[in-house]
Design a protein around this motif. Structure first.
Motif, mmCIF file in Angstrom:
data_model
loop_
_atom_site.group_PDB
_atom_site.id
_atom_site.type_symbol
_atom_site.label_atom_id
_atom_site.label_comp_id
_atom_site.label_asym_id
_atom_site.label_seq_id
_atom_site.Cartn_x
_atom_site.Cartn_y
_atom_site.Cartn_z
ATOM 1 N N GLU A 36 1.793 10.198 2.144
ATOM 2 C CA GLU A 36 2.657 11.083 1.362
ATOM 3 C C GLU A 36 2.769 10.604 -0.088
ATOM 4 O O GLU A 36 2.723 11.390 -1.025
ATOM 5 N N GLU A 37 2.861 9.297 -0.287
ATOM 6 C CA GLU A 37 2.990 8.744 -1.635
ATOM 7 C C GLU A 37 1.700 8.871 -2.443
ATOM 8 O O GLU A 37 1.723 8.896 -3.666
ATOM 9 N N GLU A 38 0.561 8.973 -1.750
ATOM 10 C CA GLU A 38 -0.723 9.095 -2.430
ATOM 11 C C GLU A 38 -1.004 10.488 -2.960
ATOM 12 O O GLU A 38 -1.904 10.683 -3.749
ATOM 13 N N GLN A 39 -0.219 11.475 -2.542
ATOM 14 C CA GLN A 39 -0.439 12.857 -2.964
ATOM 15 C C GLN A 39 -0.155 12.992 -4.464
ATOM 16 O O GLN A 39 0.865 12.505 -4.944
ATOM 17 N N THR B 200 0.852 -1.194 0.000
ATOM 18 C CA THR B 200 0.000 0.000 0.000
ATOM 19 C C THR B 200 0.886 1.242 0.000
ATOM 20 O O THR B 200 2.050 1.185 0.406
ATOM 21 N N LEU B 201 0.314 2.330 -0.434
ATOM 22 C CA LEU B 201 1.026 3.598 -0.452
ATOM 23 C C LEU B 201 0.859 4.322 0.878
ATOM 24 O O LEU B 201 -0.184 4.212 1.530
ATOM 25 N N THR B 202 1.875 5.081 1.268
ATOM 26 C CA THR B 202 1.747 5.928 2.447
ATOM 27 C C THR B 202 0.918 7.136 2.062
ATOM 28 O O THR B 202 0.693 7.398 0.865
ATOM 29 N N ILE C 26 1.055 14.557 -7.962
ATOM 30 C CA ILE C 26 2.189 15.383 -8.345
ATOM 31 C C ILE C 26 1.677 16.428 -9.323
ATOM 32 O O ILE C 26 1.076 16.094 -10.351
#
Length: 171
Positions: free
Chosen positions: A17-20, A13-15, A22
């Motif tokens: 922060e990683e789901e934000q 799964t993404l954290t 770009i």
């Protein structure tokens, strides 16, 4: 693959922060899109290695564009031909098909949002000469009928019909 590996991959799964998303700025985007609008995407239809440097030089010479034409390798065997003027692009598009070392160059007009994975060459415009027709069949109507029997007709060349050299039909 073993099932343990697949199971571990499925649990990734993404954290937060990683789901934000770009954000990509649109600085100079209009100028870039304008430059790309004057582009053709091409691919040499071959399975053997090709001397791309020689092919690029020959096309620049035959198209009489020299350094006005930028040719960029965009991956997957695709080349982007960037023209300075719409009239240059139109001339190349209208006067094909083009080839190098007996390998046909398939071309497609660049479109906004196009990626290398989306490029597909499903048709190819080419001139067909029909020889040996009886004199009464060397006309535009017969050319349209014959051409439709072969494929999609873009044009029947009537210049030869108007000259003293009507030996064949060009469709």
């Amino acid at each position: 693959m073993d099932s343990d590996f697949i199971e571990r991959i499925q649990r990734i799964t993404l954290t937060l922060e990683e789901e934000q998303p770009i954000m990509v700025r649109a600085v100079h985007r209009e100028k870039i899109l304008e430059e790309y609008f004057l582009s053709l995407i091409g691919k040499f239809l071959t399975t053997r290695p090709l001397n791309l440097k020689a092919a690029k030089n020959l096309l620049r010479s035959v198209w009489k564009l020299g350094s006005d034409l930028k040719i960029v390798d965009v991956g997957d065997g695709l080349l982007q031909f960037k023209f300075s003027l719409e009239s240059q692009l139109r001339w190349v598009w209208d006067n094909g098909p083009w080839s190098f070392d007996n390998n046909i160059l398939a071309l497609q007009r660049w479109e906004k949002g196009l990626t290398t994975r989306m490029v597909s060459f499903t048709s190819l415009l080419m001139w067909v000469q029909v020889w040996g027709l009886s004199f009464d069949l060397i006309n535009e109507e017969a050319g349209l009928d014959i051409g439709r029997g072969i494929g999609f007709v873009v044009k029947v060349d009537c210049r030869a019909l108007a000259s003293d050299q009507a030996h064949f039909l060009r469709i």
